[in-house]
Design a protein around this motif. Structure first.
Motif, short mmCIF file in Angstrom:
data_model
loop_
_atom_site.label_atom_id
_atom_site.label_comp_id
_atom_site.label_asym_id
_atom_site.label_seq_id
_atom_site.Cartn_x
_atom_site.Cartn_y
_atom_site.Cartn_z
N MET A 1 0.90 -1.30 0.01
CA MET A 1 0.04 0.10 0.00
C MET A 1 0.82 1.23 0.09
SD MET A 1 -3.09 -1.28 2.56
CE MET A 1 -4.13 -2.74 2.32
N ARG A 2 2.22 1.03 -0.26
CA ARG A 2 2.87 2.41 -0.29
C ARG A 2 2.88 3.36 -1.33
NH1 ARG A 2 8.70 -0.61 -0.27
NH2 ARG A 2 7.44 -1.65 -1.89
N HIS A 3 2.06 2.63 -2.55
CA HIS A 3 2.18 3.67 -3.68
C HIS A 3 0.70 3.86 -3.90
CE1 HIS A 3 6.27 2.00 -4.33
NE2 HIS A 3 5.67 0.65 -4.28
N SER A 4 -0.34 3.80 -2.99
CA SER A 4 -1.54 3.86 -2.98
C SER A 4 -2.45 4.72 -2.35
CB SER A 4 -2.39 2.18 -3.32
OG SER A 4 -1.73 1.41 -4.05
N ALA A 5 -3.57 5.02 -2.59
CA ALA A 5 -4.38 5.69 -1.85
C ALA A 5 -4.98 4.82 -0.90
CB ALA A 5 -5.71 6.65 -2.83
N LEU A 6 -5.49 5.32 0.21
CA LEU A 6 -6.20 4.66 1.31
C LEU A 6 -7.37 3.86 0.52
CD1 LEU A 6 -6.49 6.96 4.30
CD2 LEU A 6 -5.55 4.62 4.31
N GLY A 7 -7.52 2.47 1.15
CA GLY A 7 -8.56 1.60 0.48
C GLY A 7 -8.13 1.10 -0.77
N HIS A 8 -6.83 1.03 -1.25
CA HIS A 8 -6.26 0.64 -2.51
C HIS A 8 -4.94 -0.27 -2.14
CE1 HIS A 8 -9.17 3.79 -3.75
NE2 HIS A 8 -9.27 3.27 -4.81
N SER A 9 -4.44 -1.09 -2.85
CA SER A 9 -3.26 -1.79 -2.84
C SER A 9 -2.87 -2.27 -4.26
CB SER A 9 -3.35 -2.79 -1.71
OG SER A 9 -2.28 -3.50 -1.54
N TRP A 10 -1.46 -2.51 -4.35
CA TRP A 10 -0.89 -3.45 -5.12
C TRP A 10 -0.69 -4.94 -4.64
CZ3 TRP A 10 3.74 -0.56 -8.19
CH2 TRP A 10 3.30 0.71 -8.63
N LEU A 11 -0.48 -5.65 -5.37
CA LEU A 11 -0.40 -6.89 -4.94
C LEU A 11 0.96 -7.62 -5.57
CD1 LEU A 11 -1.55 -9.55 -3.34
CD2 LEU A 11 -2.77 -10.30 -5.78
N SER A 12 1.65 -8.05 -4.68
CA SER A 12 3.07 -8.58 -5.30
C SER A 12 2.76 -10.05 -5.15
CB SER A 12 4.15 -8.21 -4.18
OG SER A 12 5.45 -8.92 -4.52
N LEU A 13 3.52 -10.65 -6.30
CA LEU A 13 3.46 -12.07 -6.22
C LEU A 13 4.86 -12.61 -5.98
CD1 LEU A 13 1.46 -12.92 -9.41
CD2 LEU A 13 0.58 -12.80 -7.18
N ARG A 14 5.70 -11.85 -5.30
CA ARG A 14 7.18 -12.05 -5.24
C ARG A 14 7.22 -13.32 -4.19
NH1 ARG A 14 10.39 -10.49 -1.02
NH2 ARG A 14 8.64 -8.76 -0.37
N LEU A 15 6.37 -13.23 -3.13
CA LEU A 15 6.50 -14.61 -2.38
C LEU A 15 5.70 -15.85 -2.71
CD1 LEU A 15 6.49 -12.53 1.11
CD2 LEU A 15 8.08 -13.28 -0.25
N PHE A 16 5.21 -15.89 -3.78
CA PHE A 16 4.29 -16.87 -4.36
C PHE A 16 5.22 -18.00 -4.82
CE2 PHE A 16 1.18 -13.79 -3.64
CZ PHE A 16 -0.26 -14.48 -3.85
N ASP A 17 4.77 -19.17 -5.08
CA ASP A 17 5.28 -20.31 -5.69
C ASP A 17 5.71 -20.09 -7.10
OD1 ASP A 17 2.99 -22.15 -7.34
OD2 ASP A 17 2.32 -21.24 -5.47
N GLU A 18 6.54 -20.78 -7.41
CA GLU A 18 7.01 -20.55 -9.03
C GLU A 18 5.93 -20.89 -9.80
OE1 GLU A 18 10.70 -22.20 -12.05
OE2 GLU A 18 10.77 -22.36 -9.78
N GLY A 19 5.22 -22.02 -9.69
CA GLY A 19 3.98 -22.37 -10.49
C GLY A 19 2.92 -21.25 -10.79
#
Length: 510
Positions: free
Chosen positions: A155-173
């Protein structure tokens, strides 16, 4: 941020004026001990009788309600099965969607404020001329229900009530399946961050649905719904299906589904709420979504909007019928009056209604004959929010949903609402006539459909072997609709098995 200003029953006066034919005023305007004939209570601002407003609200509710016979219930079920079968085929295209998915099916379309999306980007669809019934279907592209699954809401780049979603910690598949729907960010340490893009996900989803529909049209089967209209509106896919003489609008939204509760809304749980003691906290915080919608200043390619649609389904169970009737009437007025130049989303009104439930005593809100007061209060609250450009999100109070409005637009809509507030009866009559006209159009379309021999699942010879079970299903659906007016339905579906119904109305499973 404070909730909208209170509105109460003080907006009316009891009239016992001496000009009543049965009143006999004495010296100084008194009536020499004779009992005054008491006129009906009046709304102070408009002078209209409260009884008349109540009558008009009830008339609108009557006209706005949908009545379903056995055939209509089966047509609804047929359209639902078609949508789920279509989504099963989408899943099999490239295995992106979860194999056993969990959808949320809501009564009403996105343009009616069922979820918080930007309605001025969604085109115009009118009940009667374009469709008979509307539904919103939230389709998880990612289903993050494993509590051990690491989730990175950035949520560092977003207005309140919004967010980016990172897949960095997801599995490779997972990363490999969705790599083409992500924006990439390279870090100095050599790692790459994958941000799940709402616009890319919506583009993929809409193209995949298009491929499936083309395949279905190449191999048409008797008794399947007619796809009368498919349109892309930003990240929303709107589809009108014809079954028999019914036309159903499905607003289909690809989302990210979570179990649990986001930290940004944690403080809301610490406050007292109108639903305390009526439903459990576990029911309210069972999950949330990310919708493909950005803030006015956000990055459309990366920013998602938090949605608590699943929680709202539970909260609706605690709202009195009178307040719900007033809300539906007020929403119809708002949709009709405040659509241009920049739309005011009916979802804001839903948030204001929930704030009112927290603010006002339950004994007041439970009065059956107070619908007029509730309607006037909702209009007052919305006008107050527009004048102050402040409408706090119910679940994230620090998020001001009207912050993006310019002063000119806010005041333009506030002045329009002032006209409504000065003559609410006239605007109620207007939406009643609109509802009647929609019903007439629907009836005419049904007559035309019947006379032209359009196929109906009840008349389809290919279903002869299953006619008796379908009749039982139609009766069950009719009973559910009658017993659960206006309620939302959660749907659980396995695309490899669409033969069994897996839907829930509130806490009941079928």
């Amino acid at each position: 941020m404070a909730a909208p200003a209170p509105s109460s029953r003080t907006g009316s006066v009891s009239s016992s004026l001496g000009n009543s034919p049965t009143a006999t005023p004495g010296p100084g305007g008194l009536n020499n001990g004779h009992k005054l004939w008491c006129c009906h209570e009046l709304d102070f601002r408009s002078g209209v009788k409260i009884e008349e407003l109540n009558r008009l609200i009830h008339e609108f509710s009557k006209q706005d309600q949908r009545e379903y016979d056995d055939q209509r219930a089966l047509e609804i079920h047929t359209a639902k099965d078609f949508i789920f079968s279509m989504l099963g085929m989408v899943q099999k295209l490239d295995q992106k969607l979860p194999v056993a998915n969990e959808y949320l099916l809501l009564s009403g379309g996105v343009r009616e404020g069922v979820v918080d999306m930007d309605v001025d980007e969604l085109g115009v669809y009118n009940r009667g001329s374009d469709y008979d019934m509307a539904f919103t279907l939230l389709v998880p592209a990612l289903k993050l229900h494993d509590r051990n699954q690491p989730v990175t809401l950035d949520m560092r780049h977003s207005a309140l009530g919004h967010s980016w979603l990172s897949l960095r910690l997801f599995d490779e598949g997972t990363i490999n399946r969705w790599r083409d729907c992500c924006t990439l960010t390279d870090h100095l340490n050599g790692t790459t961050n994958y941000f799940f893009s709402p616009t890319m996900v919506a583009d993929w989803f809409q193209e995949a649905v298009g491929l499936v529909l083309a395949e279905l049209q190449r191999k048409p089967q008797r008794g399947t719904p007619r796809v009368e209209r498919v349109e892309r509106h930003s990240t929303l896919l709107s589809m009108v299906l014809g079954v028999g003489s019914s036309r159903m609008l499905y607003d289909i939204v690809p989302v990210v589904s979570f179990k649990g509760w986001p930290a940004v809304a944690q403080s809301w749980l610490m406050e007292n709420h109108f639903w305390d003691g009526k439903i459990t906290e576990e029911e309210v915080i069972s999950g949330f979504y990310l919708l493909p919608a950005s803030s006015a200043s956000g990055c459309r390619e990366n920013e998602w909007r938090l949605s608590f649609a699943r929680s709202e389904v539970q909260l609706k169970k605690c709202i009195s019928p009178g307040l719900m009737q007033a809300y539906q009437a007020c929403k119809a007025i708002v949709v009709k009056l405040l659509a241009q130049p920049t739309a005011i989303s009916p979802y804001y009104l839903r948030s204001m209604m929930l704030w009112a439930c927290d603010r006002l005593p339950a004994t007041y809100l439970s009065q059956d004959d107070y619908a007029a007061y509730f309607l006037l209060g909702l209009i007052d609250d919305l006008q107050h929010c527009l004048v102050n450009k402040a409408c706090p999100n119910y679940f994230i109070p620090q998020c001001n949903m009207l912050e993006h409005l310019c002063d000119e637009t806010a005041m333009f809509h506030a002045r329009k609402l002032a006209l409504v507030r000065s003559d609410p009866a006239e605007h109620l009559r207007s939406i009643i006539e609109q509802a009647k006209a929609s019903n007439r159009l629907t009836q005419e379309m049904q007559r035309c459909g019947s006379s032209s021999g359009l196929p109906s699942p009840l008349a389809d010879s290919s279903l002869a072997d299953h006619q008796q079970p379908d009749d039982r299903l139609a009766k069950k659906l009719q009973q559910l609709v009658t017993e659960n007016p206006g309620k939302s339905i959660s749907v659980f579906i396995n695309p490899d098995d669409v033969t069994r119904p897996h839907f829930r109305i509130d806490d009941k499973f079928f």
